[in-house]
Design a protein around this motif. Structure first.
Motif, mmCIF file in Angstrom:
data_model
loop_
_atom_site.group_PDB
_atom_site.id
_atom_site.type_symbol
_atom_site.label_atom_id
_atom_site.label_comp_id
_atom_site.label_asym_id
_atom_site.label_seq_id
_atom_site.Cartn_x
_atom_site.Cartn_y
_atom_site.Cartn_z
ATOM 1 N N SER A 14 -4.355 -10.854 -8.543
ATOM 2 C CA SER A 14 -4.880 -9.697 -7.826
ATOM 3 C C SER A 14 -4.907 -8.479 -8.726
ATOM 4 C CB SER A 14 -4.074 -9.359 -6.594
ATOM 5 O OG SER A 14 -2.905 -10.005 -6.480
ATOM 6 N N PRO A 15 -5.940 -7.636 -8.512
ATOM 7 C CA PRO A 15 -6.027 -6.438 -9.331
ATOM 8 C C PRO A 15 -4.867 -5.501 -9.029
ATOM 9 C CG PRO A 15 -7.704 -6.420 -7.599
ATOM 10 C CD PRO A 15 -7.015 -7.741 -7.549
ATOM 11 N N ALA A 16 -4.422 -4.816 -10.053
ATOM 12 C CA ALA A 16 -3.342 -3.852 -9.868
ATOM 13 C C ALA A 16 -3.855 -2.672 -9.070
ATOM 14 C CB ALA A 16 -2.829 -3.376 -11.226
ATOM 15 N N PRO A 17 -3.029 -2.128 -8.173
ATOM 16 C CA PRO A 17 -3.470 -0.973 -7.411
ATOM 17 C C PRO A 17 -3.679 0.222 -8.332
ATOM 18 C CG PRO A 17 -1.175 -1.509 -6.920
ATOM 19 C CD PRO A 17 -1.700 -2.567 -7.824
ATOM 20 N N ALA A 23 5.949 5.810 -8.367
ATOM 21 C CA ALA A 23 5.922 5.168 -7.055
ATOM 22 C C ALA A 23 5.894 6.168 -5.903
ATOM 23 C CB ALA A 23 7.138 4.257 -6.924
ATOM 24 N N ALA A 24 6.309 7.402 -6.113
ATOM 25 C CA ALA A 24 6.339 8.393 -5.039
ATOM 26 C C ALA A 24 5.007 9.118 -4.869
ATOM 27 C CB ALA A 24 7.442 9.414 -5.311
ATOM 28 N N ALA A 25 4.092 8.964 -5.794
ATOM 29 C CA ALA A 25 2.822 9.697 -5.729
ATOM 30 C C ALA A 25 2.012 9.378 -4.468
ATOM 31 C CB ALA A 25 1.998 9.457 -6.982
ATOM 32 N N PRO A 26 1.851 8.114 -4.078
ATOM 33 C CA PRO A 26 1.085 7.870 -2.853
ATOM 34 C C PRO A 26 1.696 8.530 -1.619
ATOM 35 C CG PRO A 26 1.208 5.862 -4.137
ATOM 36 C CD PRO A 26 2.145 6.859 -4.781
ATOM 37 N N SER A 178 -6.049 4.346 -1.300
ATOM 38 C CA SER A 178 -6.620 3.494 -2.339
ATOM 39 C C SER A 178 -5.535 2.968 -3.271
ATOM 40 C CB SER A 178 -7.669 4.284 -3.128
ATOM 41 O OG SER A 178 -8.186 3.509 -4.172
ATOM 42 N N ALA A 179 -4.602 3.833 -3.632
ATOM 43 C CA ALA A 179 -3.520 3.412 -4.527
ATOM 44 C C ALA A 179 -2.609 2.398 -3.855
ATOM 45 C CB ALA A 179 -2.712 4.620 -4.975
ATOM 46 N N LEU A 180 -2.331 2.600 -2.580
ATOM 47 C CA LEU A 180 -1.430 1.689 -1.873
ATOM 48 C C LEU A 180 -2.081 0.354 -1.544
ATOM 49 C CD1 LEU A 180 0.313 4.174 0.582
ATOM 50 C CD2 LEU A 180 1.385 2.936 -1.316
ATOM 51 N N ALA A 181 -3.376 0.369 -1.229
ATOM 52 C CA ALA A 181 -4.032 -0.848 -0.761
ATOM 53 C C ALA A 181 -4.959 -1.471 -1.788
ATOM 54 C CB ALA A 181 -4.834 -0.539 0.503
ATOM 55 N N GLY A 182 -5.051 -0.903 -2.974
ATOM 56 C CA GLY A 182 -5.991 -1.393 -3.979
ATOM 57 C C GLY A 182 -5.928 -2.890 -4.166
ATOM 58 N N GLY A 183 -6.976 -3.581 -3.747
ATOM 59 C CA GLY A 183 -7.072 -5.018 -3.928
ATOM 60 C C GLY A 183 -6.301 -5.835 -2.921
ATOM 61 N N TRP A 185 -6.803 -6.454 0.174
ATOM 62 C CA TRP A 185 -7.607 -7.226 1.115
ATOM 63 C C TRP A 185 -8.661 -8.057 0.405
ATOM 64 C CZ3 TRP A 185 -7.754 -1.789 3.004
ATOM 65 C CH2 TRP A 185 -6.650 -1.516 3.792
ATOM 66 N N GLY A 186 -8.516 -8.237 -0.902
ATOM 67 C CA GLY A 186 -9.485 -9.009 -1.650
ATOM 68 C C GLY A 186 -10.748 -8.229 -1.942
ATOM 69 N N ARG A 187 -10.758 -6.970 -1.609
ATOM 70 C CA ARG A 187 -11.895 -6.102 -1.894
ATOM 71 C C ARG A 187 -11.403 -4.961 -2.756
ATOM 72 N NH1 ARG A 187 -13.607 -5.595 4.263
ATOM 73 N NH2 ARG A 187 -11.414 -5.892 4.402
ATOM 74 N N VAL A 188 -12.286 -4.419 -3.500
ATOM 75 C CA VAL A 188 -11.933 -3.284 -4.347
ATOM 76 C C VAL A 188 -12.296 -2.025 -3.581
ATOM 77 C CG1 VAL A 188 -12.381 -2.124 -6.527
ATOM 78 C CG2 VAL A 188 -12.335 -4.621 -6.415
ATOM 79 N N SER A 189 -11.343 -1.108 -3.473
ATOM 80 C CA SER A 189 -11.622 0.169 -2.833
ATOM 81 C C SER A 189 -12.381 1.042 -3.814
ATOM 82 C CB SER A 189 -10.330 0.840 -2.404
ATOM 83 O OG SER A 189 -9.481 0.983 -3.501
ATOM 84 N N LEU A 190 -12.922 2.119 -3.321
ATOM 85 C CA LEU A 190 -13.602 3.043 -4.224
ATOM 86 C C LEU A 190 -12.613 3.476 -5.299
ATOM 87 C CD1 LEU A 190 -15.600 5.281 -1.731
ATOM 88 C CD2 LEU A 190 -16.482 3.474 -3.197
ATOM 89 N N PRO A 191 -13.080 3.695 -6.489
ATOM 90 C CA PRO A 191 -12.137 4.028 -7.570
ATOM 91 C C PRO A 191 -11.465 5.373 -7.354
ATOM 92 C CG PRO A 191 -14.416 4.289 -8.281
ATOM 93 C CD PRO A 191 -14.463 3.681 -6.924
ATOM 94 N N VAL A 192 -10.228 5.471 -7.788
ATOM 95 C CA VAL A 192 -9.483 6.716 -7.711
ATOM 96 C C VAL A 192 -9.866 7.619 -8.868
ATOM 97 C CG1 VAL A 192 -7.170 7.713 -7.706
ATOM 98 C CG2 VAL A 192 -7.599 5.598 -6.508
ATOM 99 N N ARG A 193 -10.376 7.081 -9.900
ATOM 100 C CA ARG A 193 -10.717 7.839 -11.109
ATOM 101 C C ARG A 193 -11.928 8.655 -10.930
ATOM 102 N NH1 ARG A 193 -8.913 10.014 -15.090
ATOM 103 N NH2 ARG A 193 -10.193 10.148 -16.897
#
Length: 193
Positions: A14-17, A23-26, A178-183, A185-193
């Motif tokens: 799985s892709p890394a979030p 870890a406290a940022a989200p 996005s950071a917490l759920a990235g990948g 659900w098997g889908r890629v969320s919109l990029p945070v970058r």
């Protein structure tokens, strides 16, 4: 294949979030997002009979305390920029929630000074990604508009500031989600970058 090997294989597959820092940022961005969203929507007048002061408890506990704790954890994790942002914004929300009613000049000055802080945070997070930079930039604009509204007594500008603050809140909430759920659900969320 053993259960442990399957779990390890799933972790590597799985892709890394997306990362917002330690870890406290989200948690910090969720707290900031929800507080800005409530503050912004209550500033717009879209909810009848509700105003900015109705968000006092949310501003104190979610915006103030949660951001302050997240800031301390960010410093501990080595992120000076995000730690500074969360600690300073925690102080802002505690002050906002607990401040006695002040005159329009004092309130306008307070908002302008915090707009300077938000501008500093925008510049400090310039390389942190478009969404995070957008959160702080929109918050800067919202604070300037609120200061202008307060000093000039212009309710329309104050409502516009509320919508800008709500947009900043949505960006902060999305960044954290996005950071917490990235990948996850098997889908890629919109990029945070």
């Amino acid at each position: 294949m053993s259960n442990e090997a399957a779990v390890a294989q799933n972790r590597t597959a799985s892709p890394a979030p997306a990362s917002l820092g330690s870890a406290a940022a989200p948690l910090g961005y969720l707290a900031l997002g929800l507080t800005l969203l409530a503050f912004g929507l209550l500033s717009t007048g879209v909810l009848n009979g509700a105003g900015v002061k109705d968000a006092g408890s949310l501003a104190l506990f979610v915006g103030g305390v949660t951001l302050f704790v997240s800031g301390l954890l960010e410093f501990r994790g080595g992120s000076a920029a995000t730690g500074t942002a969360f600690l300073a914004l925690g102080a802002f929300w505690v002050t906002w929630a607990q401040a006695a009613p002040a005159g329009k000049d004092a309130t306008g000055l307070f908002l302008l000074l915090w707009a300077l802080l938000a501008l500093t945070l925008t510049l400090a997070h310039w390389s942190g990604g478009d969404l995070v930079r957008g959160v702080y930039a929109l918050f800067t604009v919202a604070l300037v508009l609120l200061a202008v509204s307060t000093l000039g007594g212009n309710e329309t500008v104050g409502k516009a500031a509320g919508w800008v603050a709500a947009a900043a809140g949505l960006l902060a909430w999305y960044s954290a989600t996005s950071a917490l759920a990235g990948g996850a659900w098997g889908r890629v969320s919109l990029p945070v970058r």
